[in-house]
Design a protein around this motif. Structure first.
Motif, mmCIF file in Angstrom:
data_model
loop_
_atom_site.group_PDB
_atom_site.id
_atom_site.type_symbol
_atom_site.label_atom_id
_atom_site.label_comp_id
_atom_site.label_asym_id
_atom_site.label_seq_id
_atom_site.Cartn_x
_atom_site.Cartn_y
_atom_site.Cartn_z
ATOM 1 N N ALA A 24 0.842 -1.200 0.000
ATOM 2 C CA ALA A 24 0.000 0.000 0.000
ATOM 3 C C ALA A 24 0.874 1.245 0.000
ATOM 4 C CB ALA A 24 -0.918 0.003 1.226
ATOM 5 N N PHE A 25 0.389 2.299 -0.653
ATOM 6 C CA PHE A 25 1.120 3.562 -0.676
ATOM 7 C C PHE A 25 1.220 4.128 0.736
ATOM 8 C CE2 PHE A 25 1.047 8.223 -0.910
ATOM 9 C CZ PHE A 25 2.201 8.437 -1.649
ATOM 10 N N LEU A 26 2.421 4.564 1.113
ATOM 11 C CA LEU A 26 2.632 5.156 2.437
ATOM 12 C C LEU A 26 2.144 6.599 2.391
ATOM 13 C CD1 LEU A 26 3.668 5.004 5.318
ATOM 14 C CD2 LEU A 26 5.969 5.536 4.462
ATOM 15 N N THR A 27 0.927 6.818 2.814
ATOM 16 C CA THR A 27 0.331 8.151 2.765
ATOM 17 C C THR A 27 0.980 9.069 3.786
ATOM 18 O OG1 THR A 27 -1.369 7.589 4.387
ATOM 19 C CG2 THR A 27 -1.879 7.151 2.078
ATOM 20 N N ALA A 28 0.795 10.368 3.579
ATOM 21 C CA ALA A 28 1.348 11.344 4.518
ATOM 22 C C ALA A 28 0.755 11.160 5.909
ATOM 23 C CB ALA A 28 1.070 12.760 4.006
ATOM 24 N N SER A 29 -0.543 10.851 5.962
ATOM 25 C CA SER A 29 -1.187 10.685 7.274
ATOM 26 C C SER A 29 -0.611 9.491 8.028
ATOM 27 C CB SER A 29 -2.702 10.529 7.103
ATOM 28 O OG SER A 29 -3.010 9.439 6.250
ATOM 29 N N LEU A 30 -0.352 8.371 7.328
ATOM 30 C CA LEU A 30 0.222 7.197 7.979
ATOM 31 C C LEU A 30 1.683 7.430 8.330
ATOM 32 C CD1 LEU A 30 -0.078 4.349 9.003
ATOM 33 C CD2 LEU A 30 0.376 3.503 6.690
ATOM 34 N N GLU A 31 2.414 8.105 7.444
ATOM 35 C CA GLU A 31 3.813 8.408 7.714
ATOM 36 C C GLU A 31 3.943 9.248 8.986
ATOM 37 O OE1 GLU A 31 7.757 9.881 5.255
ATOM 38 O OE2 GLU A 31 5.771 10.563 4.611
ATOM 39 N N LYS A 32 3.066 10.260 9.142
ATOM 40 C CA LYS A 32 3.097 11.100 10.333
ATOM 41 C C LYS A 32 2.699 10.302 11.575
ATOM 42 C CE LYS A 32 4.289 14.846 8.171
ATOM 43 N NZ LYS A 32 5.659 15.403 8.324
ATOM 44 N N PHE A 33 1.810 9.322 11.399
ATOM 45 C CA PHE A 33 1.421 8.487 12.533
ATOM 46 C C PHE A 33 2.612 7.649 13.002
ATOM 47 C CE2 PHE A 33 -0.563 4.830 14.624
ATOM 48 C CZ PHE A 33 -1.462 5.477 15.467
ATOM 49 N N ILE A 34 3.355 7.093 12.066
ATOM 50 C CA ILE A 34 4.539 6.303 12.420
ATOM 51 C C ILE A 34 5.581 7.190 13.097
ATOM 52 C CG2 ILE A 34 6.456 4.959 11.465
ATOM 53 C CD1 ILE A 34 4.457 3.986 9.303
ATOM 54 N N GLU A 35 5.722 8.422 12.616
ATOM 55 C CA GLU A 35 6.641 9.365 13.267
ATOM 56 C C GLU A 35 6.211 9.642 14.704
ATOM 57 O OE1 GLU A 35 6.943 12.904 10.955
ATOM 58 O OE2 GLU A 35 7.922 11.907 9.236
ATOM 59 N N THR A 36 4.911 9.746 14.932
ATOM 60 C CA THR A 36 4.400 9.977 16.280
ATOM 61 C C THR A 36 4.709 8.793 17.191
ATOM 62 O OG1 THR A 36 2.593 11.325 15.384
ATOM 63 C CG2 THR A 36 2.329 10.518 17.634
ATOM 64 N N ILE A 37 4.605 7.572 16.662
ATOM 65 C CA ILE A 37 4.958 6.374 17.439
ATOM 66 C C ILE A 37 6.428 6.422 17.831
ATOM 67 C CG2 ILE A 37 5.197 3.863 17.374
ATOM 68 C CD1 ILE A 37 2.835 3.817 15.417
#
Length: 295
Positions: free
Chosen positions: A268-281
């Protein structure tokens, strides 16, 4: 074939009724029926069985569900790819096992930073969540780790490690006596249950009774009442232990140590919203002093 036809097909399959789907889509029923008929003609096969109670998917319809989910997910990813990466918007669907006690802090920090994201949370056992992520129904999920790699089609991020403990009511009891009591567990597919079963098997315990309960709250209430014992992360019951509501019993590290990991579908494409969520983790992980490297 039009994407709209697939979207209508998915909505009808979800509702199990053409008139209900038409109402949700704000279409006239004849339009929805015509779209489904056109889709069936294009595929040269019926995708629904029609009957007095409504409709059900044919075997071909069930197969189409899998393709439609992937196609619509890819279209959604394509649209998200052109959004502003610094100000992500849209939806983010996250899953989690129920006992991730740190999850509210991660979700709160993310929501404060990215208020334009429509964040939703689904709970379940690890195997169910893995399936949801693999089939594009969830963008990512927190699950209990199973060794070095959960699945070859998933990207896995270590988050933290926890200690699993046996919990019982406050009556004096030994670990040997606990083995003979009913075990209150989550449904099959739970990582904690898998660890418990491994421990009991290696201890050659064959007479233990398993009682499946759906939520941690129900399990704790049943432990309080003396119905049985359970095997859960110490962090999730620390409050209850400190106030003398339950007892915690340690077992060997081989069975009591378990990682919580975050997974996403690598296709799946790594969306900006998911990328920012991983950064928050990752920010939370470093703040709390966890040292697991991301893989």
């Amino acid at each position: 074939m039009e994407l709209k036809d697939l979207y209508i097909f998915m909505k009808v399959a979800e509702s199990g009724n053409i008139s209900k789907a038409a109402k949700e889509l704000n279409y006239v029923q004849s339009n929805v029926s015509a779209r489904i008929q056109r889709l069936e003609e294009k595929l040269n096969t019926p995708v629904f069985h029609r009957h007095n109670r409504g409709i059900t998917l044919t075997p071909e319809g069930k197969q189409l569900i899998t393709y439609a989910e992937k196609i619509l997910s890819l279209v959604s990813d394509m649209e998200k790819a052109f959004l502003d990466a610094d100000t992500p918007t849209g939806k983010l669907n996250i899953g989690s096992v129920e006992t991730v006690i740190q999850l509210p802090f991660i979700l709160s920090n993310y929501n404060k930073k990215y208020q334009h994201i429509d964040l939703s949370l689904t709970t379940g056992v690890s195997e169910q969540l893995i399936d949801e992520v693999l089939n594009y129904r969830l963008d990512g999920a927190f699950i209990t780790g199973r060794g070095n790699r959960v699945h070859p089609d998933l990207v896995q991020y270590d988050v933290f490690e926890e200690e699993l403990v046996l919990i019982s009511d406050t009556n004096p009891v030994t670990v040997e006596e606990l083995k003979r009591k009913p075990f209150l567990v989550f449904h099959s597919g739970c990582g904690y249950r898998a660890k418990l079963e491994e421990w009991l098997r290696d201890e050659q315990v064959t007479t233990s009774k398993f009682m499946e309960l759906g939520t941690l709250e129900t399990i704790l209430g049943s432990v309080y009442s003396g119905l049985g014992v359970s095997f859960v992360p110490r962090s999730s019951v620390k409050y209850h232990e400190e106030r003398g509501f339950i007892q915690c019993h340690s077992i060997s590290k081989e069975y009591s140590k378990i990682k919580t990991v975050f997974i996403r579908n690598k296709e799946a494409f790594l969306t900006a919203s998911l990328e920012k969520f991983i950064e928050t983790i990752e920010e939370y992980r470093h703040k709390e002093g966890h040292e697991f490297p991301f893989k």
